[in-house]
Write a protein that holds these residues in place. Structure first.
Motif, PDB file in Angstrom:
ATOM      1  N   THR A   1       0.872  -1.177   0.000  1.00 41.01           N
ATOM      2  CA  THR A   1       0.000   0.000   0.000  1.00 41.01           C
ATOM      3  C   THR A   1       0.908   1.225   0.000  1.00 41.01           C
ATOM      4  O   THR A   1       2.087   1.132  -0.332  1.00 41.01           O
ATOM      5  N   ASP A   2       0.398   2.396   0.350  1.00 38.60           N
ATOM      6  CA  ASP A   2       1.218   3.612   0.283  1.00 38.60           C
ATOM      7  C   ASP A   2       2.447   3.531   1.184  1.00 38.60           C
ATOM      8  O   ASP A   2       3.554   3.888   0.788  1.00 38.60           O
ATOM      9  N   ILE A   3       2.224   3.090   2.429  1.00 40.13           N
ATOM     10  CA  ILE A   3       3.322   2.948   3.389  1.00 40.13           C
ATOM     11  C   ILE A   3       3.177   1.579   4.051  1.00 40.13           C
ATOM     12  O   ILE A   3       2.140   1.287   4.642  1.00 40.13           O
ATOM     13  N   TYR A   4       4.195   0.733   3.933  1.00 40.97           N
ATOM     14  CA  TYR A   4       4.081  -0.576   4.571  1.00 40.97           C
ATOM     15  C   TYR A   4       5.453  -1.113   4.964  1.00 40.97           C
ATOM     16  O   TYR A   4       6.499  -0.668   4.459  1.00 40.97           O
ATOM     17  N   ALA A   5       5.446  -2.049   5.892  1.00 45.46           N
ATOM     18  CA  ALA A   5       6.659  -2.713   6.356  1.00 45.46           C
ATOM     19  C   ALA A   5       6.524  -4.202   6.111  1.00 45.46           C
ATOM     20  O   ALA A   5       5.444  -4.771   6.240  1.00 45.46           O
ATOM     21  N   GLU A   6       7.637  -4.837   5.759  1.00 42.80           N
ATOM     22  CA  GLU A   6       7.644  -6.277   5.554  1.00 42.80           C
ATOM     23  C   GLU A   6       9.007  -6.839   5.951  1.00 42.80           C
ATOM     24  O   GLU A   6       9.948  -6.091   6.257  1.00 42.80           O
TER      25      GLU A   6
ATOM     26  N   HIS B   1       8.604   0.461   2.904  1.00 45.72           N
ATOM     27  CA  HIS B   1       8.200   0.946   1.588  1.00 45.72           C
ATOM     28  C   HIS B   1       7.327   2.196   1.763  1.00 45.72           C
ATOM     29  O   HIS B   1       6.325   2.163   2.483  1.00 45.72           O
ATOM     30  N   ILE B   2       7.720   3.273   1.095  1.00 40.27           N
ATOM     31  CA  ILE B   2       6.959   4.523   1.177  1.00 40.27           C
ATOM     32  C   ILE B   2       6.751   5.066  -0.230  1.00 40.27           C
ATOM     33  O   ILE B   2       7.721   5.424  -0.918  1.00 40.27           O
ATOM     34  N   PHE B   3       5.516   5.103  -0.672  1.00 37.73           N
ATOM     35  CA  PHE B   3       5.147   5.644  -1.987  1.00 37.73           C
ATOM     36  C   PHE B   3       6.046   5.092  -3.101  1.00 37.73           C
ATOM     37  O   PHE B   3       6.532   5.841  -3.963  1.00 37.73           O
ATOM     38  N   GLY B   4       6.289   3.777  -3.067  1.00 35.74           N
ATOM     39  CA  GLY B   4       7.048   3.119  -4.121  1.00 35.74           C
ATOM     40  C   GLY B   4       8.538   3.031  -3.866  1.00 35.74           C
ATOM     41  O   GLY B   4       9.231   2.257  -4.530  1.00 35.74           O
ATOM     42  N   GLY B   5       9.055   3.827  -2.916  1.00 37.03           N
ATOM     43  CA  GLY B   5      10.466   3.746  -2.582  1.00 37.03           C
ATOM     44  C   GLY B   5      10.711   2.703  -1.508  1.00 37.03           C
ATOM     45  O   GLY B   5       9.863   2.491  -0.643  1.00 37.03           O
ATOM     46  N   CYS B   6      11.875   2.020  -1.558  1.00 40.68           N
ATOM     47  CA  CYS B   6      12.176   0.971  -0.590  1.00 40.68           C
ATOM     48  C   CYS B   6      13.398   1.351   0.237  1.00 40.68           C
ATOM     49  O   CYS B   6      14.425   1.791  -0.309  1.00 40.68           O
ATOM     50  N   PHE B   7      13.280   1.167   1.564  1.00 41.79           N
ATOM     51  CA  PHE B   7      14.369   1.415   2.489  1.00 41.79           C
ATOM     52  C   PHE B   7      14.607   0.123   3.268  1.00 41.79           C
ATOM     53  O   PHE B   7      13.898  -0.183   4.225  1.00 41.79           O
ATOM     54  N   PRO B   8      15.585  -0.670   2.867  1.00 39.02           N
ATOM     55  CA  PRO B   8      15.799  -1.978   3.513  1.00 39.02           C
ATOM     56  C   PRO B   8      16.517  -1.852   4.849  1.00 39.02           C
ATOM     57  O   PRO B   8      17.226  -0.873   5.106  1.00 39.02           O
TER      58      PRO B   8
END
Length: 528
Positions: free
Chosen positions: A285-290, A324-331
């Motif tokens: 979604t717009d902002i999510y964690a996995e 994940h924020i608005f399509g960007g990924c921060f691992p």
């Protein structure tokens, strides 16, 4: 001349025409040349008379509920031989009070956000304030834990509660006079942004009216406060007011994608034209964690802009996840507060911060996450005993208790022990359910007292035991905690639930000092 509510609003907004020195709902606090709003109650005429004696020149009252055909002000004041004040009639005194305060206390922080939901409000507003402080924005959070203000001169959450001139009552959403006075005081002290907890009681009683919010959020809706709202529908409708009535037309609405009643809130947002931002765990979604997993000290993520700060205490167990924020990924983002529910609160806070600060790069917002601290009493590791761990948590609803116990089970304890009770004179329907949840998830359940208030503690414990017939019952919270600690062994986790940060217990209507954390620490110290 007809003295209408609009006339009164204009008069307060134009102080040069005729000075008004205050707006009050407490007749004892009234000063000369002030407005008194008579909130309906059994002694309303007595309060009106007292307010006039203390100097109220204008009285606002509900026409439909206070002697519609006989002016109570004339009657009450006439008996005292005093002149009658101007009387202004309104449909709802509580709403009028907040609107008047919004005009009288016209100065407030430039950016306001608000969070509603059954659980997670306190942590979310704290994260908002901490993030903004690390970004150089002097910020405040207002709610259950009082009023906190931090700036770059000290670490967030290490600051003591803000020293207000305004007396802060013991409630999450303050009365309208206190709320607006606090916002004015925050503005005077240079606070640029404030995050507010919005409870169902506060929204239903119009305590937050008189301002409009730049961003609003919903964490979740589960059973609570049905002693007041009676039904889940009424409870939900109270929370909807934040989106339907108090958000600016240009506001953003941050919504938990997995929350109950989500479609209803979405429809309200669409009708208002609010920009919706969705967040969730493990769901695109717009902002999510996995990919959530336990953290290690080597997993700390840092950024040059905030190297002057130290990462939050790594002695507390935490997590690492991909954001994940608005399509960007921060691992591999490191987050020290324990629990997936705290990650949800963080995601909500991120949505609000980004919505309120579009000029700030998302990368810089994410860089603050390793430096955040959890608030007191939320899945807080208090101490260790006999090679077992003791946690404190505020969980006092079925959903919160289930969430916290489920999180602790994921740590694979030898045994999971829980001590809890339920508050008196509150929603009785959740007692049996909380007993059932505890029995299903914990190895050993100890039922004791929480805040009985004026209700019989034995009756409350009996209600809980209907859902937990195999539990141990121990009257007296201190005795129950001491027993639980004495029976904690290597590899066990003990959860003391229900009161979290609270330091006062209410027994038979009397307030008695009692802190779960302090008591736990004292017992462990004495046990050696």
């Amino acid at each position: 001349m007809v003295f209408t509510f609009d006339w009164l609003l204009k008069r307060i907004a134009a102080p040069n025409e005729a000075a008004i020195f205050g707006v009050f709902s407490d007749s004892r606090a009234v000063v000369a040349c002030s407005v008194f709003v008579a909130v309906p109650c059994a002694d309303v005429q007595k309060h009106i008379a007292e307010a006039v004696v203390n100097g109220a020149c204008i009285v606002v009252q509900e026409q439909d509920t206070i002697c519609q055909h006989v002016d109570p002000v004339v009657g009450a004041v006439g008996q005292l031989g005093l002149g009658s004040p101007v009387v202004v009639y309104v449909k709802c005194a509580r709403k009028a009070l907040a609107q008047l305060c919004g005009v009288f206390y016209k100065d407030r922080p430039g950016v306001l956000s608000a969070v509603t939901g059954t659980n997670g409000k306190s942590s979310t507003v704290s994260f908002i304030s901490q993030i903004q402080v690390l970004l150089g924005i002097k910020s405040a959070d207002v709610g259950t834990l009082g009023v906190h203000v931090s700036d770059q001169s000290h670490e967030p959450r290490n600051a003591a509660p803000f020293a207000l001139k305004t007396k802060v009552p013991d409630m999450t959403t303050f009365d309208a006079v206190t709320f607006h006075s606090i916002l004015s005081e925050l503005h005077a002290n240079g606070v640029r942004s404030a995050a507010i907890e919005a409870t169902s009681h506060g929204l239903h009683q119009y305590r937050l009216d008189g301002v409009q919010f730049d961003a609003v959020a919903l964490t979740n809706i589960t059973q609570d406060h049905l002693d007041y709202h009676k039904t889940m529908e009424e409870y939900t409708l109270a929370k909807v007011r934040l989106f339907a009535d108090l958000a600016k037309p240009s506001a953003s609405a941050i919504l938990n994608k997995k929350s109950s009643f989500l479609q209803f809130f979405e429809e309200i947002c669409q009708k208002r034209g609010l920009k919706t931002i969705f967040y969730a765990l493990n769901e695109g979604t717009d902002i999510y964690a996995e990919n959530i997993r336990p953290s290690s000290q080597s997993a700390i993520h840092s950024d040059a802009k905030i190297k002057s700060q130290d990462p939050a205490d790594s002695s507390q167990p935490g997590v690492v996840f991909d954001l994940h924020i608005f399509g960007g990924c921060f691992p591999n983002v490191c987050f020290n507060p324990l629990g997936s529910f705290q990650i949800e609160n963080l995601l909500c806070a991120l949505g609000l911060v980004i919505a309120c600060n579009p000029q700030i790069k998302i990368h810089d917002v994410v860089a603050t996450i390793p430096y955040l601290r959890g608030i007191p009493g939320r899945l807080e590791l208090a101490t260790y005993y006999n090679h077992g761990s003791i946690f404190i948590d505020f969980a006092h609803t079925p959903d919160a208790l289930q969430t916290v116990l489920s999180e602790l089970k994921q740590l694979h304890p030898t045994r999971l022990i829980v001590v809890f009770g339920c508050g008196g004179e509150r929603d009785q329907g959740k007692r049996k359910e909380m007993g059932r949840i505890a029995s299903a998830l914990a190895t050993k359940v100890i039922i004791t007292d929480d805040n009985p208030r004026g209700e019989d503690p034995a009756k409350i414990r009996k209600d809980i035991l209907e859902g937990a017939p195999g539990a141990t019952e121990i009257a007296g919270r201190g005795d129950a905690i001491r027993y639980a600690i004495a029976n904690t062994n290597k590899g066990d986790i003990l959860l003391v639930a229900g009161r979290g940060h609270e330091v006062v217990q209410k027994l038979d209507g009397v307030c008695v000092p009692f802190s779960d954390r302090s008591f736990v620490e004292d017992v462990v110290r004495n046990f050696g």
